[in-house]
Scaffold this active site. Structure first.
Site, PDB file in Angstrom:
ATOM      1  N   LYS A   1       0.792  -1.085  -0.181  1.00 34.93           N
ATOM      2  CA  LYS A   1      -0.278   0.134   0.112  1.00 34.93           C
ATOM      3  C   LYS A   1       0.797   1.374   0.059  1.00 34.93           C
ATOM      4  O   LYS A   1       0.176   2.376   0.325  1.00 34.93           O
ATOM      5  CB  LYS A   1      -1.164   0.118   1.200  1.00 34.93           C
ATOM      6  CG  LYS A   1      -1.678  -1.229   1.248  1.00 34.93           C
ATOM      7  CD  LYS A   1      -2.296  -1.821  -0.078  1.00 34.93           C
ATOM      8  CE  LYS A   1      -3.635  -0.905  -0.553  1.00 34.93           C
ATOM      9  NZ  LYS A   1      -3.818  -1.608  -1.854  1.00 34.93           N
TER      10      LYS A   1
ATOM     11  N   HIS B   1       6.743  -7.464  -2.426  1.00 40.46           N
ATOM     12  CA  HIS B   1       6.679  -6.843  -0.986  1.00 40.46           C
ATOM     13  C   HIS B   1       7.622  -7.406  -0.018  1.00 40.46           C
ATOM     14  O   HIS B   1       7.448  -7.117   1.088  1.00 40.46           O
ATOM     15  CB  HIS B   1       5.204  -6.951  -0.353  1.00 40.46           C
ATOM     16  CG  HIS B   1       4.233  -6.046  -1.307  1.00 40.46           C
ATOM     17  ND1 HIS B   1       4.499  -4.856  -1.645  1.00 40.46           N
ATOM     18  CD2 HIS B   1       2.926  -6.476  -1.672  1.00 40.46           C
ATOM     19  CE1 HIS B   1       2.996  -4.433  -2.193  1.00 40.46           C
ATOM     20  NE2 HIS B   1       2.348  -5.193  -2.292  1.00 40.46           N
TER      21      HIS B   1
ATOM     22  N   SER C   1      -4.207   2.987   4.633  1.00 42.00           N
ATOM     23  CA  SER C   1      -4.379   2.318   3.297  1.00 42.00           C
ATOM     24  C   SER C   1      -4.564   0.741   3.519  1.00 42.00           C
ATOM     25  O   SER C   1      -5.289   0.110   3.007  1.00 42.00           O
ATOM     26  CB  SER C   1      -3.431   2.791   2.374  1.00 42.00           C
ATOM     27  OG  SER C   1      -3.730   2.172   1.140  1.00 42.00           O
TER      28      SER C   1
HETATM   29  P1  A3P Z   1      -5.094   4.737  -0.401  1.00 39.68           P
HETATM   30  O1  A3P Z   1      -5.476   3.616   0.042  1.00 39.68           O
HETATM   31  O2  A3P Z   1      -4.560   5.664   0.465  1.00 39.68           O
HETATM   32  O3  A3P Z   1      -6.265   5.267  -1.362  1.00 39.68           O
HETATM   33  P2  A3P Z   1      -0.472  -0.309  -3.630  1.00 39.68           P
HETATM   34  O4  A3P Z   1      -0.474   0.143  -5.191  1.00 39.68           O
HETATM   35  O5  A3P Z   1       1.103  -0.263  -3.109  1.00 39.68           O
HETATM   36  O6  A3P Z   1      -1.333  -1.347  -3.104  1.00 39.68           O
HETATM   37  O7  A3P Z   1      -0.789   1.251  -2.940  1.00 39.68           O
HETATM   38  C1  A3P Z   1      -2.225   1.573  -3.142  1.00 39.68           C
HETATM   39  C2  A3P Z   1      -2.407   3.152  -2.708  1.00 39.68           C
HETATM   40  O8  A3P Z   1      -1.701   3.789  -3.648  1.00 39.68           O
HETATM   41  C3  A3P Z   1      -3.834   3.273  -2.405  1.00 39.68           C
HETATM   42  O9  A3P Z   1      -3.863   4.200  -1.469  1.00 39.68           O
HETATM   43  C4  A3P Z   1      -4.000   4.043  -3.828  1.00 39.68           C
HETATM   44  O10 A3P Z   1      -5.096   4.704  -3.884  1.00 39.68           O
HETATM   45  C5  A3P Z   1      -2.626   4.397  -4.275  1.00 39.68           C
HETATM   46  N1  A3P Z   1      -2.710   5.118  -5.551  1.00 39.68           N
HETATM   47  C6  A3P Z   1      -2.720   4.057  -6.489  1.00 39.68           C
HETATM   48  N2  A3P Z   1      -2.472   4.728  -7.654  1.00 39.68           N
HETATM   49  C7  A3P Z   1      -2.239   6.085  -7.467  1.00 39.68           C
HETATM   50  C8  A3P Z   1      -2.316   7.302  -8.022  1.00 39.68           C
HETATM   51  N3  A3P Z   1      -1.953   7.409  -8.983  1.00 39.68           N
HETATM   52  N4  A3P Z   1      -1.969   8.402  -7.277  1.00 39.68           N
HETATM   53  C9  A3P Z   1      -1.912   8.473  -5.978  1.00 39.68           C
HETATM   54  N5  A3P Z   1      -2.162   7.356  -5.226  1.00 39.68           N
HETATM   55  C10 A3P Z   1      -2.208   6.135  -6.005  1.00 39.68           C
END
Ligand code: A3P
Length: 309
Positions: A61, A122, A152
């Site tokens: 996340k 991860h 998140s």
């Molecule tokens: P939130 O839950 O705070 O919205 P991962 O890809 O490592 O699983 O992380 C997911 C997190 O990154 C989520 O955070 C998601 O919304 C955010 N995320 C994904 N794409 C994004 C983007 N283009 N800009 C900003 N945040 C992004």
């Protein structure tokens, strides 16, 4: 992957969903990993990347999917259609993931792809297969401030049927602080890669910097990949990888994973994408308690985290 392949990927998940479960955590060298990963550990550890492969490593996340999208677009000169060839985990396999058949594991997908591949993990530094370092693979690490990362992860664990039951919010904060969530301690994870970044030529990025000045960070990634793209292409990549654009992009928003495996009625995968959302979740007491513990766990690390921009 064609549309047909995407449908078959979704069908595979639907077929497997009867045997999908909230996998319990099993420690691998002291790191709690989902049992489906722990039981396949020997194969994961034996993985030999090609020197041309690129590793994107994160604590869950922290902005993995965002970075995968940026990298794929950079490698395809900003060609949006090319980067809609398949959902993120098919374009950029998740090294250690292994769900029940007929779903392909990360290793299955990687075996079928020719290098150079964009590989997601991860795993904490010490569990990354050593071939990545022996072959001097380029590695991008993305770190996100602890409180937003925790918020998140909490929402993700609520909506993702395969992750361990998160339990109540208050208890979840303590599990995070004790390193009991899947893939272990956030504190050790971010510090582990930070300490190795110079020796291993790891590009170490922060989610908050990406939010504050996405163009700057996209250009840093571009240079790290030894690419030189035009101004217009870079501008387009920044636009295509905005939260709004990615949320609408079925090949980047994980909507191909059917409910109840990912249940969007609980929380969408692309949830908020903000810095500072933790303020909507932590009470002042929880924040104080977390900060006091943070000081102890991060003592001496001097890492430039920002929980507000
Ligand atoms: P939130 O839950 O705070 O919205 P991962 O890809 O490592 O699983 O992380 C997911 C997190 O990154 C989520 O955070 C998601 O919304 C955010 N995320 C994904 N794409 C994004 C983007 N283009 N800009 C900003 N945040 C992004």
């Amino acid at each position: 992957m064609s549309n047909g392949e995407e449908i078959s990927c979704t069908t595979a998940i639907e077929k497997a969903s009867a045997s999908l479960t909230r996998f319990p955590l099993i420690p691998v060298r002291g790191i709690p990993l989902m049992s489906c990963i722990a039981e396949n550990w020997d194969n994961i550890w034996a993985f030999r990347p090609d020197p041309s492969d690129l590793l994107i490593a994160t604590y869950p996340k922290a902005g993995t999917t965002w970075t995968q999208e940026i990298v794929d677009l950079l490698l395809h000169n900003g060609d949006a259609e090319a980067c809609k060839r398949a959902p993120t985990p098919i374009r950029s396999p998740f090294l250690e993931i292994k769900f029940p058949p007929p779903m392909s594991s990360g290793l299955d997908l990687l075996t079928k792809m020719d290098p150079p591949r964009i590989i997601k993990t991860h795993l904490p530094f010490q569990l990354v297969p050593t071939g990545f370092w022996e072959n001097k693979c380029k590695t991008i690490y993305v770190a996100r401030n602890a409180k937003d990362n925790l918020v998140s992860y909490y929402h993700f664990d609520c909506m993702n049927l395969t992750q361990p039951e998160p339990g109540p919010w208050e208890g979840y904060i303590h599990k995070f602080m004790r390193g009991e969530l899947a893939w272990g301690s956030w504190y050790d994870h971010v510090k582990g890669f930070w300490e190795e970044r110079k020796k291993r030529n790891i590009l170490y990025l922060f989610y908050e910097d990406m939010k504050e000045n996405p163009r700057h960070e996209v250009e840093r990634i571009m240079r790290y990949l030894d690419l030189s793209l035009s101004d217009e292409v870079i501008r387009n990549i920044v636009e295509l990888t905005s939260f709004k654009k990615m949320k609408e992009n079925p090949m980047a928003n994980y909507s191909f994973i059917p409910a109840p495996v990912f249940d969007p009625s609980i929380s969408p995968f692309m949830r908020k994408g903000e810095v500072g959302d933790w303020e909507n979740h932590f009470t002042p007491e929880q924040s104080k308690m977390f900060d006091e513990d943070y000081e102890k766990q991060m003592k001496g690390s001097n890492m430039p985290f920002r929980s507000k921009i």
